[in-house]
Design a protein around this motif. Structure first.
Motif, PDB file in Angstrom:
ATOM      1  N   MET A 141       0.845  -1.234   0.035  1.00 32.86           N
ATOM      2  CA  MET A 141      -0.013   0.025  -0.149  1.00 32.86           C
ATOM      3  C   MET A 141       0.712   1.282  -0.069  1.00 32.86           C
ATOM      4  N   GLY A 142       0.754   1.786  -1.283  1.00 37.03           N
ATOM      5  CA  GLY A 142       1.389   3.240  -1.346  1.00 37.03           C
ATOM      6  C   GLY A 142       0.409   4.305  -1.375  1.00 37.03           C
ATOM      7  N   SER A 143       1.054   5.483  -1.861  1.00 34.86           N
ATOM      8  CA  SER A 143       0.045   6.354  -1.742  1.00 34.86           C
ATOM      9  C   SER A 143      -0.933   6.381  -2.974  1.00 34.86           C
ATOM     10  N   ILE A 149      -8.227   3.535  -3.728  1.00 33.73           N
ATOM     11  CA  ILE A 149      -9.120   3.293  -2.889  1.00 33.73           C
ATOM     12  C   ILE A 149     -10.138   4.217  -2.082  1.00 33.73           C
ATOM     13  N   THR A 150      -9.534   5.304  -1.941  1.00 34.74           N
ATOM     14  CA  THR A 150     -10.361   6.470  -1.051  1.00 34.74           C
ATOM     15  C   THR A 150     -11.274   7.132  -2.285  1.00 34.74           C
ATOM     16  N   GLN A 151     -10.779   7.141  -3.566  1.00 36.51           N
ATOM     17  CA  GLN A 151     -11.710   7.928  -4.403  1.00 36.51           C
ATOM     18  C   GLN A 151     -12.813   6.487  -4.596  1.00 36.51           C
ATOM     19  N   ALA A 152     -12.581   5.510  -4.743  1.00 35.61           N
ATOM     20  CA  ALA A 152     -13.658   4.642  -5.170  1.00 35.61           C
ATOM     21  C   ALA A 152     -14.607   4.654  -4.113  1.00 35.61           C
ATOM     22  N   MET A 182       0.026   7.062   5.925  1.00 35.71           N
ATOM     23  CA  MET A 182      -0.997   8.223   5.878  1.00 35.71           C
ATOM     24  C   MET A 182      -2.158   7.580   5.317  1.00 35.71           C
ATOM     25  N   GLN A 183      -1.937   6.601   4.221  1.00 37.37           N
ATOM     26  CA  GLN A 183      -3.191   6.116   3.604  1.00 37.37           C
ATOM     27  C   GLN A 183      -4.146   5.336   4.488  1.00 37.37           C
ATOM     28  N   MET A 184      -3.670   4.805   5.611  1.00 35.04           N
ATOM     29  CA  MET A 184      -4.417   4.224   6.578  1.00 35.04           C
ATOM     30  C   MET A 184      -5.528   5.055   6.998  1.00 35.04           C
ATOM     31  N   VAL A 213      -2.627  -2.628   5.801  1.00 36.87           N
ATOM     32  CA  VAL A 213      -4.043  -2.885   5.270  1.00 36.87           C
ATOM     33  C   VAL A 213      -4.651  -3.533   6.209  1.00 36.87           C
ATOM     34  N   THR A 214      -4.402  -4.622   6.838  1.00 35.81           N
ATOM     35  CA  THR A 214      -5.048  -5.279   8.017  1.00 35.81           C
ATOM     36  C   THR A 214      -5.513  -4.221   9.116  1.00 35.81           C
ATOM     37  N   ALA A 215      -4.607  -3.238   9.431  1.00 35.00           N
ATOM     38  CA  ALA A 215      -4.920  -2.199  10.369  1.00 35.00           C
ATOM     39  C   ALA A 215      -5.886  -1.120  10.050  1.00 35.00           C
ATOM     40  N   SER A 216      -6.198  -1.292   8.838  1.00 32.23           N
ATOM     41  CA  SER A 216      -6.980  -0.010   8.341  1.00 32.23           C
ATOM     42  C   SER A 216      -8.155  -0.951   7.560  1.00 32.23           C
ATOM     43  N   TYR A 217      -8.579  -0.467   6.351  1.00 38.26           N
ATOM     44  CA  TYR A 217      -9.863  -0.876   5.569  1.00 38.26           C
ATOM     45  C   TYR A 217     -10.084  -2.382   5.380  1.00 38.26           C
ATOM     46  N   ALA A 218      -9.072  -3.178   5.654  1.00 39.60           N
ATOM     47  CA  ALA A 218      -9.460  -4.614   5.586  1.00 39.60           C
ATOM     48  C   ALA A 218     -10.300  -4.826   6.891  1.00 39.60           C
ATOM     49  N   SER A 219     -10.149  -4.422   7.987  1.00 37.78           N
ATOM     50  CA  SER A 219     -10.563  -4.618   9.294  1.00 37.78           C
ATOM     51  C   SER A 219     -12.066  -3.758   9.362  1.00 37.78           C
ATOM     52  N   LEU A 220     -12.401  -2.895   8.522  1.00 37.03           N
ATOM     53  CA  LEU A 220     -13.500  -2.081   8.811  1.00 37.03           C
ATOM     54  C   LEU A 220     -14.744  -2.257   8.132  1.00 37.03           C
TER      55      LEU A 220
END
Length: 287
Positions: A141-143, A149-152, A182-184, A213-220
Motif C-alpha cells: 500500500m503506497g500513496s 481506494i479512497t476515491q472509489a 498516511m493512507q491508513m 492494510v489489516t490495520a485499516s480498511y481490511a478490518s473495517l
C-alpha cells in the motif's frame, strides 16, 4: 576461502550433430504451461487451474489471483468500468531503485499499481469494487493504492452504492515511508463517511493480508469475509513470539483462527464467493 566457493558445473555435448538432433526431437513446451502447487507440491496443467477458480485440482489449495482474474470471477461480464487507470506512483523520497522497481512491476503485472478499482454489477446489483493484486510489489500500500481506494469509496458514497474491497497485501510500502502510512487514516476516514451515509461495505480478505492494510480498511467492513486458509495479521509470527516470549498456535493468523475468535464473519470458498456477495447485497436492499 576456496572451500566456500560454489563450484560451477556445465555439460559438453558429445558432438554438435548429436546435440542438434536431440534439440530437434525435444517437444516444444511453452513457458508457463505447468505450475507447481505450493500446498501439495504437485505439478499441474495450468489450464486446469485457470478453469477451476485458480484452485489446485489435487489438494484444493488456493493459487493467488490477479486483479483481472478476480474481477472476471466476481463481476457480471462486460459491466466493469475501471477508475483511475493512469494513476502512477512517484518517488517522493527519492528512494534508491524505487522508480525502476515500479517500472518492472508495471511491465510484469500489466497494471499501474497494486489495486484496480471500478464500478460494475454482481448478479445485476451495482457495486463499487477494489481488488488488490499481489503481482504488483506484493500488493503493498503506497500513496496511489490509498488514493485509488479512497476515491472509489467516495464515488460509492456519492452514488449511494455498496463497496466491496478484496485485500491482498504485504502491508505499507516502505519506499514511500510516512506517506504510505498516511493512507491508513485516509481510507478509514472515507469509509467512516460511507458508513455515516448508511451504506454497505464488505471486506473480503485473501492470502496474504498483513500490516497497514489489516490495520485499516481490511478490518473495517460491516461484513468481513475471508478465503480459506488465508494469512491475516499485522506483525509477523516471529516478531510476535519474540515480543511476548510465547509460542503461538500453529493455526495463528489464519482465517479459520480469526473466524473462531470473532474477527471474521464467514469463510467463503472461492467458487461460492460471487453468489455469497449477491445474497448479502440483496439482504441489504442493494439494487
Amino acid at each position: 576461502m576456496g572451500l566456500f566457493k560454489k563450484k560451477k558445473y556445465f555439460t559438453v555435448p558429445m558432438n554438435v550433430e548429436t546435440s542438434k538432433a536431440e534439440e530437434e526431437n525435444q517437444p516444444a513446451i511453452p513457458d508457463g504451461m505447468w505450475v507447481k502447487c505450493n500446498s501439495c507440491g504437485k505439478i499441474i496443467y495450468k489450464k486446469e487451474i485457470d478453469e477451476n477458480h485458480k484452485i489446485c485440482t489435487h489438494c484444493g489449495g488456493y493459487f493467488r489471483m490477479s486483479a483481472d482474474e478476480r474481477i472476471a470471477s466476481i463481476m457480471d461480464r462486460g459491466t466493469f468500468k475501471e477508475f483511475n487507470y493512469g494513476m502512477i506512483a512517484k518517488n517522493p523520497l527519492n528512494f534508491p531503485g524505487y522508480k525502476d522497481k515500479l517500472i518492472e512491476s508495471q511491465e510484469k503485472s500489466g497494471i499501474t499499481d497494486g489495486v484496480t478499482t471500478g464500478l460494475g454489477k454482481v448478479n445485476g446489483k451495482n457495486v463499487v469494487l477494489a481488488v488488490m493484486d499481489s503481482n504488483f510489489m506484493m500488493g503493498s500500500m503506497g500513496s496511489v493504492v490509498g488514493e485509488k481506494i479512497t476515491q472509489a469509496i467516495e464515488i460509492a458514497t456519492a452514488r449511494k452504492e455498496p463497496v466491496i474491497i478484496f485485500t491482498c497485501s504485504g502491508g505499507a510500502r516502505m519506499q514511500e515511508g510516512i506517506l504510505s502510512l498516511m493512507q491508513m487514516a485516509k481510507t478509514s476516514a472515507a469509509l467512516k463517511r460511507h458508513d455515516e451515509a448508511g451504506l454497505l461495505y464488505i471486506s473480503v480478505i485473501t492470502d496474504p493480508t498483513t500490516g497497514g492494510v489489516t490495520a485499516s480498511y481490511a478490518s473495517l467492513g460491516d461484513i468481513i469475509l475471508a478465503e480459506p486458509k488465508a494469512l491475516i495479521g499485522f506483525a509477523g509470527r516471529r516478531v510476535i513470539e519474540q515480543t511476548i516470549k510465547q509460542k503461538l498456535p500453529d493455526e495463528f493468523q489464519t482465517s479459520e483462527f480469526l473466524l473462531e475468535h470473532g474477527f471474521v464473519d464467514k469463510i467463503v470458498k472461492r467458487e461460492e464467493m460471487k453468489e455469497t456477495l449477491s445474497v448479502l447485497l440483496s439482504l441489504h436492499g442493494c439494487k
